[in-house]
Write an enzyme that holds these catalytic residues in place. Structure first.
Site, PDB file in Angstrom:
ATOM      1  N   ASP A   1      18.241   9.111  56.663  1.00 39.82           N
ATOM      2  CA  ASP A   1      18.091  10.012  57.818  1.00 39.82           C
ATOM      3  C   ASP A   1      16.856  10.874  57.602  1.00 39.82           C
ATOM      4  O   ASP A   1      16.625  11.365  56.498  1.00 39.82           O
ATOM      5  CB  ASP A   1      19.349  10.893  57.954  1.00 39.82           C
ATOM      6  CG  ASP A   1      19.502  11.481  59.350  1.00 39.82           C
ATOM      7  OD1 ASP A   1      18.586  12.203  59.787  1.00 39.82           O
ATOM      8  OD2 ASP A   1      20.529  11.223  60.000  1.00 39.82           O
TER       9      ASP A   1
ATOM     10  N   ALA B   1      18.526   7.426  66.322  1.00 39.57           N
ATOM     11  CA  ALA B   1      17.883   7.287  67.629  1.00 39.57           C
ATOM     12  C   ALA B   1      17.720   8.666  68.247  1.00 39.57           C
ATOM     13  O   ALA B   1      18.347   9.634  67.811  1.00 39.57           O
ATOM     14  CB  ALA B   1      18.744   6.423  68.557  1.00 39.57           C
TER      15      ALA B   1
ATOM     16  N   SER C   1      18.471  10.594  71.868  1.00 34.49           N
ATOM     17  CA  SER C   1      19.478  10.272  72.886  1.00 34.49           C
ATOM     18  C   SER C   1      19.570  11.281  74.041  1.00 34.49           C
ATOM     19  O   SER C   1      20.622  11.386  74.663  1.00 34.49           O
ATOM     20  CB  SER C   1      20.844  10.087  72.218  1.00 34.49           C
ATOM     21  OG  SER C   1      21.167  11.209  71.442  1.00 34.49           O
TER      22      SER C   1
ATOM     23  N   TYR D   1      16.184   5.947  78.178  1.00 33.72           N
ATOM     24  CA  TYR D   1      17.098   5.944  77.026  1.00 33.72           C
ATOM     25  C   TYR D   1      17.995   4.703  77.059  1.00 33.72           C
ATOM     26  O   TYR D   1      18.080   3.944  76.078  1.00 33.72           O
ATOM     27  CB  TYR D   1      17.933   7.228  77.040  1.00 33.72           C
ATOM     28  CG  TYR D   1      19.147   7.173  76.137  1.00 33.72           C
ATOM     29  CD1 TYR D   1      19.006   7.051  74.761  1.00 33.72           C
ATOM     30  CD2 TYR D   1      20.437   7.223  76.671  1.00 33.72           C
ATOM     31  CE1 TYR D   1      20.124   6.982  73.937  1.00 33.72           C
ATOM     32  CE2 TYR D   1      21.549   7.165  75.861  1.00 33.72           C
ATOM     33  CZ  TYR D   1      21.384   7.033  74.491  1.00 33.72           C
ATOM     34  OH  TYR D   1      22.496   6.961  73.684  1.00 33.72           O
TER      35      TYR D   1
ATOM     36  N   HIS E   1      25.629  18.380  75.949  1.00 26.30           N
ATOM     37  CA  HIS E   1      26.904  17.748  76.300  1.00 26.30           C
ATOM     38  C   HIS E   1      27.898  18.749  76.869  1.00 26.30           C
ATOM     39  O   HIS E   1      27.959  19.900  76.435  1.00 26.30           O
ATOM     40  CB  HIS E   1      27.492  17.034  75.076  1.00 26.30           C
ATOM     41  CG  HIS E   1      26.656  15.883  74.612  1.00 26.30           C
ATOM     42  ND1 HIS E   1      26.014  15.861  73.398  1.00 26.30           N
ATOM     43  CD2 HIS E   1      26.340  14.717  75.226  1.00 26.30           C
ATOM     44  CE1 HIS E   1      25.354  14.727  73.280  1.00 26.30           C
ATOM     45  NE2 HIS E   1      25.527  14.015  74.384  1.00 26.30           N
TER      46      HIS E   1
ATOM     47  N   ARG F   1      22.211  16.762  88.252  1.00 25.66           N
ATOM     48  CA  ARG F   1      21.250  16.416  87.204  1.00 25.66           C
ATOM     49  C   ARG F   1      20.742  15.004  87.498  1.00 25.66           C
ATOM     50  O   ARG F   1      21.545  14.103  87.769  1.00 25.66           O
ATOM     51  CB  ARG F   1      21.956  16.465  85.844  1.00 25.66           C
ATOM     52  CG  ARG F   1      21.065  16.255  84.652  1.00 25.66           C
ATOM     53  CD  ARG F   1      21.807  16.524  83.343  1.00 25.66           C
ATOM     54  NE  ARG F   1      22.857  15.531  83.097  1.00 25.66           N
ATOM     55  CZ  ARG F   1      23.618  15.521  82.008  1.00 25.66           C
ATOM     56  NH1 ARG F   1      23.463  16.459  81.071  1.00 25.66           N
ATOM     57  NH2 ARG F   1      24.532  14.605  81.839  1.00 25.66           N
TER      58      ARG F   1
ATOM     59  N   ASP G   1      22.451  11.000  86.880  1.00 23.30           N
ATOM     60  CA  ASP G   1      23.882  10.979  86.549  1.00 23.30           C
ATOM     61  C   ASP G   1      24.639  10.026  87.472  1.00 23.30           C
ATOM     62  O   ASP G   1      24.742  10.273  88.669  1.00 23.30           O
ATOM     63  CB  ASP G   1      24.491  12.385  86.739  1.00 23.30           C
ATOM     64  CG  ASP G   1      24.456  13.214  85.476  1.00 23.30           C
ATOM     65  OD1 ASP G   1      24.253  12.636  84.387  1.00 23.30           O
ATOM     66  OD2 ASP G   1      24.650  14.437  85.577  1.00 23.30           O
TER      67      ASP G   1
HETATM   68  P1  NAD Z   1      22.450  12.758  66.635  1.00 26.09           P
HETATM   69  O1  NAD Z   1      21.111  13.155  67.164  1.00 26.09           O
HETATM   70  O2  NAD Z   1      23.395  13.809  66.221  1.00 26.09           O
HETATM   71  O3  NAD Z   1      22.264  11.737  65.415  1.00 26.09           O
HETATM   72  C1  NAD Z   1      21.139  10.883  65.267  1.00 26.09           C
HETATM   73  C2  NAD Z   1      20.739  10.916  63.789  1.00 26.09           C
HETATM   74  O4  NAD Z   1      19.656   9.992  63.577  1.00 26.09           O
HETATM   75  C3  NAD Z   1      20.222  12.288  63.352  1.00 26.09           C
HETATM   76  O5  NAD Z   1      20.787  12.636  62.097  1.00 26.09           O
HETATM   77  C4  NAD Z   1      18.699  12.092  63.235  1.00 26.09           C
HETATM   78  O6  NAD Z   1      18.130  12.969  62.285  1.00 26.09           O
HETATM   79  C5  NAD Z   1      18.618  10.624  62.835  1.00 26.09           C
HETATM   80  N1  NAD Z   1      17.371   9.954  63.200  1.00 26.09           N
HETATM   81  C6  NAD Z   1      16.815   9.850  64.440  1.00 26.09           C
HETATM   82  N2  NAD Z   1      15.673   9.140  64.374  1.00 26.09           N
HETATM   83  C7  NAD Z   1      15.509   8.775  63.071  1.00 26.09           C
HETATM   84  C8  NAD Z   1      14.525   8.035  62.370  1.00 26.09           C
HETATM   85  N3  NAD Z   1      13.450   7.512  62.985  1.00 26.09           N
HETATM   86  N4  NAD Z   1      14.682   7.850  61.035  1.00 26.09           N
HETATM   87  C9  NAD Z   1      15.751   8.366  60.382  1.00 26.09           C
HETATM   88  N5  NAD Z   1      16.710   9.085  60.994  1.00 26.09           N
HETATM   89  C10 NAD Z   1      16.586   9.283  62.324  1.00 26.09           C
HETATM   90  O7  NAD Z   1      23.102  11.824  67.752  1.00 26.09           O
HETATM   91  P2  NAD Z   1      24.625  11.394  67.964  1.00 26.09           P
HETATM   92  O8  NAD Z   1      25.169  12.121  69.125  1.00 26.09           O
HETATM   93  O9  NAD Z   1      25.339  11.402  66.669  1.00 26.09           O
HETATM   94  O10 NAD Z   1      24.411   9.875  68.413  1.00 26.09           O
HETATM   95  C11 NAD Z   1      24.344   8.842  67.440  1.00 26.09           C
HETATM   96  C12 NAD Z   1      23.987   7.537  68.118  1.00 26.09           C
HETATM   97  O11 NAD Z   1      24.956   7.243  69.104  1.00 26.09           O
HETATM   98  C13 NAD Z   1      22.642   7.530  68.830  1.00 26.09           C
HETATM   99  O12 NAD Z   1      22.032   6.279  68.618  1.00 26.09           O
HETATM  100  C14 NAD Z   1      23.008   7.700  70.299  1.00 26.09           C
HETATM  101  O13 NAD Z   1      22.064   7.107  71.131  1.00 26.09           O
HETATM  102  C15 NAD Z   1      24.349   6.994  70.355  1.00 26.09           C
HETATM  103  N6  NAD Z   1      25.252   7.472  71.422  1.00 26.09           N
HETATM  104  C16 NAD Z   1      25.722   8.759  71.393  1.00 26.09           C
HETATM  105  C17 NAD Z   1      26.612   9.201  72.392  1.00 26.09           C
HETATM  106  C18 NAD Z   1      27.195  10.598  72.394  1.00 26.09           C
HETATM  107  O14 NAD Z   1      28.033  10.894  73.271  1.00 26.09           O
HETATM  108  N7  NAD Z   1      26.819  11.474  71.455  1.00 26.09           N
HETATM  109  C19 NAD Z   1      26.982   8.314  73.417  1.00 26.09           C
HETATM  110  C20 NAD Z   1      26.475   7.017  73.412  1.00 26.09           C
HETATM  111  C21 NAD Z   1      25.616   6.604  72.399  1.00 26.09           C
HETATM  112  N1  UDP Z   2      27.582  18.383  82.882  1.00 27.01           N
HETATM  113  C1  UDP Z   2      27.666  19.541  83.624  1.00 27.01           C
HETATM  114  N2  UDP Z   2      27.172  20.693  83.082  1.00 27.01           N
HETATM  115  C2  UDP Z   2      26.607  20.751  81.844  1.00 27.01           C
HETATM  116  C3  UDP Z   2      26.543  19.548  81.085  1.00 27.01           C
HETATM  117  C4  UDP Z   2      27.044  18.383  81.647  1.00 27.01           C
HETATM  118  O1  UDP Z   2      28.161  19.544  84.753  1.00 27.01           O
HETATM  119  O2  UDP Z   2      26.148  21.818  81.423  1.00 27.01           O
HETATM  120  C5  UDP Z   2      28.126  17.137  83.453  1.00 27.01           C
HETATM  121  C6  UDP Z   2      27.100  16.019  83.542  1.00 27.01           C
HETATM  122  O3  UDP Z   2      26.416  16.085  84.772  1.00 27.01           O
HETATM  123  C7  UDP Z   2      27.984  14.775  83.424  1.00 27.01           C
HETATM  124  C8  UDP Z   2      29.145  15.233  82.552  1.00 27.01           C
HETATM  125  O4  UDP Z   2      29.136  16.670  82.575  1.00 27.01           O
HETATM  126  O5  UDP Z   2      28.497  14.436  84.691  1.00 27.01           O
HETATM  127  C9  UDP Z   2      29.014  14.772  81.115  1.00 27.01           C
HETATM  128  O6  UDP Z   2      27.700  15.103  80.678  1.00 27.01           O
HETATM  129  P1  UDP Z   2      27.238  14.932  79.178  1.00 27.01           P
HETATM  130  O7  UDP Z   2      25.826  15.405  79.086  1.00 27.01           O
HETATM  131  O8  UDP Z   2      28.245  15.553  78.277  1.00 27.01           O
HETATM  132  O9  UDP Z   2      27.322  13.358  78.915  1.00 27.01           O
HETATM  133  P2  UDP Z   2      26.657  12.115  79.695  1.00 27.01           P
HETATM  134  O10 UDP Z   2      27.736  11.596  80.599  1.00 27.01           O
HETATM  135  O11 UDP Z   2      25.435  12.564  80.389  1.00 27.01           O
HETATM  136  O12 UDP Z   2      26.364  11.159  78.572  1.00 27.01           O
END
Ligand code: NAD
Ligand code: UDP
Length: 329
Positions: A32, A75, A77, A141, A189, A282, A285
């Site tokens: 990381d 990644a 995100s 994304y 989020h 937003r 969405d």
């Molecule tokens: P996060 O940002 O908390 O974690 C990503 C981690 O990757 C971080 O620790 C960051 O430092 C590391 N990183 C990024 N680019 C890097 C690089 N080039 N080299 C080394 N490390 C690197 O994100 P998260 O919410 O834990 O999400 C994790 C994964 O899940 C992501 O790929 C994201 O797209 C995917 N995802 C997340 C959600 C969600 O609801 N959080 C939903 C769908 C998909």
């Molecule tokens: N949302 C909202 N207010 C906020 C943040 C999110 O109304 O301050 C809404 C957003 O438009 C979506 C839902 O909550 O419909 C979930 O958003 P989030 O960003 O958590 O996740 P996403 O679905 O975009 O991955």
């Protein structure tokens, strides 16, 4: 399978994966660059600080540790940022995956679990969404994640690298026993923002649009507990090991809740009033995203155990109360 390389293991979902792997007796190596992750989130294993786009860094990691499989969370995100700076997203997400797959090839590692997303579907044609539904992302994304899924397919065909692409819906919740939870900066989020209002760190929650074609006009999402996500990754690794075939799986609870329903549930769990104001929509969405998790349940044997809404909000609330400033690094 003994030693798992978790790329992005200092992030929100990755750190919960590290805790799950440790609990289940695996050795863990985290790679990381800490761009959005936290040193304090890595509760077990060896943390190698470096960038997955750096092939020499990955060569050192794969040489120093005998890696049996890879889970790649690394990644960017943020959907909105991906629209204003798409090259940043292709540059990190796609190039990072190219680099990781190259290192796996060089070091003879043939199993990868990849973080994909419901954003690969775009505006869905039906609910709940299943894995064969049309993928037509509405933002860069989601495009980067879909491009990586396609690359994984061709790398399987050419090099025999087996993959599980896990399309997460909305990850939420925390692992309070392990002392880890969600700390994104900026936080975008819904659930953590709502809980920051409950904590008094924000004045109100803005509801992004109340004129969607849903039961109360606000967007509906499928919230899935981060510990359930972690357990699914472990099952996916076991599936790759056992079946020697690749697959794409939705990870969601199968239930949808509107923004207003989330706020109301958080009011009950926290006992705080949580003022809300309607704000503009937003961009990008979709109105409703609900997973069919049938494939993950039937093929991987996944059972979401913590993804009831009150459980998710309750565990996230415990984390926010005990860590009002996150990892405070
Ligand atoms: P996060 O940002 O908390 O974690 C990503 C981690 O990757 C971080 O620790 C960051 O430092 C590391 N990183 C990024 N680019 C890097 C690089 N080039 N080299 C080394 N490390 C690197 O994100 P998260 O919410 O834990 O999400 C994790 C994964 O899940 C992501 O790929 C994201 O797209 C995917 N995802 C997340 C959600 C969600 O609801 N959080 C939903 C769908 C998909
Ligand atoms: N949302 C909202 N207010 C906020 C943040 C999110 O109304 O301050 C809404 C957003 O438009 C979506 C839902 O909550 O419909 C979930 O958003 P989030 O960003 O958590 O996740 P996403 O679905 O975009 O991955």
């Amino acid at each position: 399978m003994k030693t798992i390389l978790v790329a992005g293991g200092a992030g929100y979902i990755g750190s919960h994966m590290v805790a799950e792997l440790h609990d289940k007796g695996y050795d863990v190596v985290v790679a990381d660059n800490l761009c959005t992750g936290h040193r304090g989130a890595v509760t077990h294993g060896t943390l190698c600080v470096g960038d997955v786009r750096d092939g020499e860094f990955l060569d050192r990691v794969f040489t120093e540790h005998k890696i049996d499989g890879v889970i790649n969370f690394a990644a960017f995100s943020l959907v909105g940022e991906s629209c204003t700076d798409p090259l940043k997203y292709y540059g990190n997400n796609v190039a990072g995956a190219v680099s990781m797959l190259g290192a796996m090839r060089r070091h003879g590692v043939d199993k990868i679990v990849f973080s994909s997303t419901a954003a690969t579907y775009g505006e869905p044609e039906k609910q709940p969404i299943d894995e064969l539904d049309r993928t037509c992302p509405t933002n860069p994304y989601g495009e980067t994640k879909l491009a990586i899924e396609k690359m994984l397919h061709w790398c399987d065909a050419a090099y025999g690298i087996k993959f599980a692409a896990l399309r997460y819906f909305n990850a939420a919740g925390a692992n309070n026993a392990a002392g880890i939870g969600e700390d994104h900066s900026p936080e975008s989020h819904l659930i953590p923002i709502v809980l920051q209002v409950a904590l008094g760190k924000r004045e109100h929650i803005g509801i992004f649009g109340d004129d969607y074609p849903t039961r109360d006009g606000t967007c509906i999402r499928d919230y899935v507990d981060v510990r359930d996500l972690a357990s699914a990754h472990l099952l996916a690794l076991e599936f790759l090991d056992r079946e020697k075939t690749s697959g794409v799986f939705n990870l969601g609870s199968g239930n949808g809740f509107s923004v207003r329903e989330i706020i109301e549930a958080a009011r009950k769990v926290t006992g705080h009033p949580i003022p809300a104001k309607v704000a503009p929509r937003r961009a990008g969405d979709p109105s409703t995203l609900i997973a069919s998790n049938r494939r993950a349940v039937e093929i991987l044997g996944w059972k979401p155990r913590h993804s009831g809404l009150d459980d998710i909000i309750g565990s996230a609330w415990n984390w926010h109360q005990s860590h009002p400033d996150g990892y405070a690094e």
